[in-house]
Design a protein around this motif. Structure first.
Motif, PDB file in Angstrom:
ATOM      1  N   LEU A  66      26.440  32.436   2.111  1.00  0.00           N
ATOM      2  CA  LEU A  66      25.961  31.055   2.040  1.00  0.00           C
ATOM      3  C   LEU A  66      24.858  30.909   0.997  1.00  0.00           C
ATOM      4  N   MET A  67      23.937  31.883   0.957  1.00  0.00           N
ATOM      5  CA  MET A  67      22.853  31.825  -0.015  1.00  0.00           C
ATOM      6  C   MET A  67      23.372  32.012  -1.430  1.00  0.00           C
ATOM      7  N   ILE A  68      24.343  32.905  -1.606  1.00  0.00           N
ATOM      8  CA  ILE A  68      24.953  33.098  -2.923  1.00  0.00           C
ATOM      9  C   ILE A  68      25.593  31.802  -3.399  1.00  0.00           C
ATOM     10  N   VAL A 128      22.374  39.352  -2.827  1.00  0.00           N
ATOM     11  CA  VAL A 128      22.195  38.031  -3.447  1.00  0.00           C
ATOM     12  C   VAL A 128      21.719  38.184  -4.884  1.00  0.00           C
ATOM     13  N   GLU A 129      20.708  39.017  -5.081  1.00  0.00           N
ATOM     14  CA  GLU A 129      20.162  39.216  -6.425  1.00  0.00           C
ATOM     15  C   GLU A 129      21.222  39.792  -7.357  1.00  0.00           C
ATOM     16  N   ARG A 130      22.003  40.730  -6.857  1.00  0.00           N
ATOM     17  CA  ARG A 130      23.034  41.380  -7.675  1.00  0.00           C
ATOM     18  C   ARG A 130      24.141  40.404  -8.075  1.00  0.00           C
ATOM     19  N   GLU A 131      24.593  39.601  -7.123  1.00  0.00           N
ATOM     20  CA  GLU A 131      25.745  38.731  -7.373  1.00  0.00           C
ATOM     21  C   GLU A 131      25.380  37.420  -8.059  1.00  0.00           C
ATOM     22  N   THR A 132      24.097  37.143  -8.199  1.00  0.00           N
ATOM     23  CA  THR A 132      23.672  35.931  -8.907  1.00  0.00           C
ATOM     24  C   THR A 132      22.896  36.262 -10.181  1.00  0.00           C
ATOM     25  N   ALA A 133      22.891  37.529 -10.571  1.00  0.00           N
ATOM     26  CA  ALA A 133      22.065  37.963 -11.709  1.00  0.00           C
ATOM     27  C   ALA A 133      22.445  37.275 -13.015  1.00  0.00           C
ATOM     28  N   HIS A 134      23.679  36.804 -13.133  1.00  0.00           N
ATOM     29  CA  HIS A 134      24.124  36.159 -14.369  1.00  0.00           C
ATOM     30  C   HIS A 134      23.624  34.722 -14.505  1.00  0.00           C
ATOM     31  N   SER A 135      23.056  34.167 -13.425  1.00  0.00           N
ATOM     32  CA  SER A 135      22.625  32.770 -13.436  1.00  0.00           C
ATOM     33  C   SER A 135      21.115  32.671 -13.631  1.00  0.00           C
TER      34      SER A 135
END
Length: 203
Positions: A126-128, A160-167
């Motif tokens: 959900l946070m991602i 979360v940090e890993r999967e959103t690092a591109h944004s």
């Protein structure tokens, strides 16, 4: 947190859709603000979100129309919609450009939503989704911050940090959470490094 009076009909629609999805035997998960509500947060929107697989969309629409819902296929190409009178339910198969898979729908817990048990998307996913929805045309921190604060103990922040690092928008929000002492970026980095080391050892 109790629901506002004007959202009580919407929760009945949510439970009705969940019931029929169970009857059809299709996998699904409650998502969006009502999933946050189910996990102890608040601030529900004025529609309901479910995640489904794209291959099940036609069957689900047909089944819900048969029991009285009105269907809509919007041009966006990542969801379909049904209406229970004027109450909207989004059936999403590609949120934030991430197709819903069996793995997505396994990342859930069966929780009680106003006495109706159903699979609810994990707090981490959900946070991602919340962070990856941010961009140049939409970046409402006032909606993301309460979600992070209310569910922070349930969230795998390293993931979360890993999967959103591109944004860059997501990364800016993570810095804000660190400055507000909601999460610790140093702690997240340490956890990520430990996991990488354990992976190297086990590999």
């Amino acid at each position: 947190m109790p629901l506002a009076e004007d959202q009580q009909p919407l929760i009945q629609t949510l439970k009705r859709v969940a019931y029929h999805l169970k009857q059809m035997g299709v996998p699904f998960a409650l998502a969006g603000s009502f999933a946050v509500y189910a996990r102890g947060g608040g601030g529900c929107d004025h529609d309901v979100d479910f995640l489904i697989k794209e291959e099940d969309a036609d069957r689900i629409l047909t089944g819900l129309v048969e029991v009285g819902f009105r269907a809509e296929i919007p041009p966006e190409g990542w969801l379909v919609k049904v209406y229970d009178e004027d109450r909207l339910v989004d059936l999403i198969f590609s949120p934030v450009q991430r197709p819903v898979t069996d793995e997505t729908l396994a990342d859930t817990d069966v929780l009680s939503v106003n006495a109706c048990h159903m699979p609810v998307l994990s707090a981490t996913e959900l946070m991602i989704h919340k962070l990856l929805s941010m961009g140049p045309h939409y970046c409402d921190l006032s909606k993301a911050l309460p979600v992070a604060q209310s569910m922070r103990e349930q969230i795998d922040w390293a993931r979360v940090e890993r999967e959103t690092a591109h944004s860059p928008y997501a990364q800016a929000f993570m810095v804000l959470l660190d400055r507000l002492n909601v999460v610790s970026l140093a702690g997240i980095s340490s956890a990520t490094e430990r996991r990488a080391q354990l992976k190297e050892v086990s590999g």
